[in-house]
Design a protein around this motif. Structure first.
Motif, PDB file in Angstrom:
ATOM      1  N   GLU A  62      -4.039  -4.244 -12.586  1.00 52.33           N
ATOM      2  CA  GLU A  62      -5.029  -4.107 -11.527  1.00 52.33           C
ATOM      3  C   GLU A  62      -5.004  -2.685 -10.962  1.00 52.33           C
ATOM      4  O   GLU A  62      -6.054  -2.080 -10.725  1.00 52.33           O
ATOM      5  CB  GLU A  62      -4.712  -5.127 -10.430  1.00 52.33           C
ATOM      6  N   HIS A  81       0.668  -4.854  -2.724  1.00 48.93           N
ATOM      7  CA  HIS A  81       1.310  -5.438  -3.910  1.00 48.93           C
ATOM      8  C   HIS A  81       2.836  -5.348  -3.800  1.00 48.93           C
ATOM      9  O   HIS A  81       3.556  -6.293  -4.116  1.00 48.93           O
ATOM     10  CB  HIS A  81       0.852  -4.702  -5.176  1.00 48.93           C
ATOM     11  N   HIS A 116      -5.348 -12.988  -0.851  1.00 48.30           N
ATOM     12  CA  HIS A 116      -5.286 -11.680  -1.514  1.00 48.30           C
ATOM     13  C   HIS A 116      -6.520 -11.459  -2.390  1.00 48.30           C
ATOM     14  O   HIS A 116      -7.138 -10.405  -2.351  1.00 48.30           O
ATOM     15  CB  HIS A 116      -4.004 -11.534  -2.338  1.00 48.30           C
ATOM     16  N   ASP A 121      -8.521  -8.070  -3.173  1.00 49.10           N
ATOM     17  CA  ASP A 121      -9.044  -7.733  -4.509  1.00 49.10           C
ATOM     18  C   ASP A 121     -10.571  -7.600  -4.490  1.00 49.10           C
ATOM     19  O   ASP A 121     -11.145  -6.790  -5.217  1.00 49.10           O
ATOM     20  CB  ASP A 121      -8.639  -8.799  -5.537  1.00 49.10           C
TER      21      ASP A 121
END
Ligand SMILES: [Fe+2]
Ligand SMILES: [Fe+2]
Length: 133
Positions: A62, A81, A116, A121
């Protein structure tokens, strides 16, 4: 005790197919772990480690993706993260020795995944769609 698993729904889609697919794999791995915990399966720790390993892989992919599209929120996202990985790591020993608070672990995983993906995201998903529009 039977714990409910996690279901994919379209509201979780961030509009980047490769990442949506990884999120689906994450859900599968979380569900495997939830079923293990429901059954007090001896596989719980092994499956938790498989999940944790995949989370590391997913975060790396990602971050590479966000870099490739020049997403300005990358440093903040990387930090989030990092904090999540620390939290995941805290559960490892408790699962291994069997003292884990199952409800706490499951609600953490479900809550994390949903908030998240939908809150964090989604931002690079939207950015990527605006860029290609
Ligand atoms: Fe992320
Ligand atoms: Fe993600």
């Amino acid at each position: 005790m039977k714990f409910d698993t996690f279901k994919w729904s379209d509201e979780l889609s961030i509009g980047v197919t490769a990442m949506d697919n990884q999120h689906k794999v994450l859900i599968d791995k979380i569900n495997t772990l939830i079923d293990d915990l429901s059954e007090d399966s001896p596989n719980s720790h092994k499956d938790f480690q498989a999940l944790a390993g995949y989370v590391v892989e997913h975060f790396n992919d990602e971050e590479k993706y966000m870099e490739s599209i020049g997403f300005p929120g990358l440093p903040i996202h990387k930090n989030i993260h990092k904090q999540l990985l620390e939290k995941v790591g805290e559960f490892d020993e408790d699962i291994r020795i069997g003292t884990v608070d199952k409800m706490k672990l499951i609600s953490f995983l479900k809550m994390w995944l949903k908030s998240h993906i939908m809150g964090i995201d989604m931002k690079y998903g939207d950015f990527s769609q605006e860029k290609s529009a």
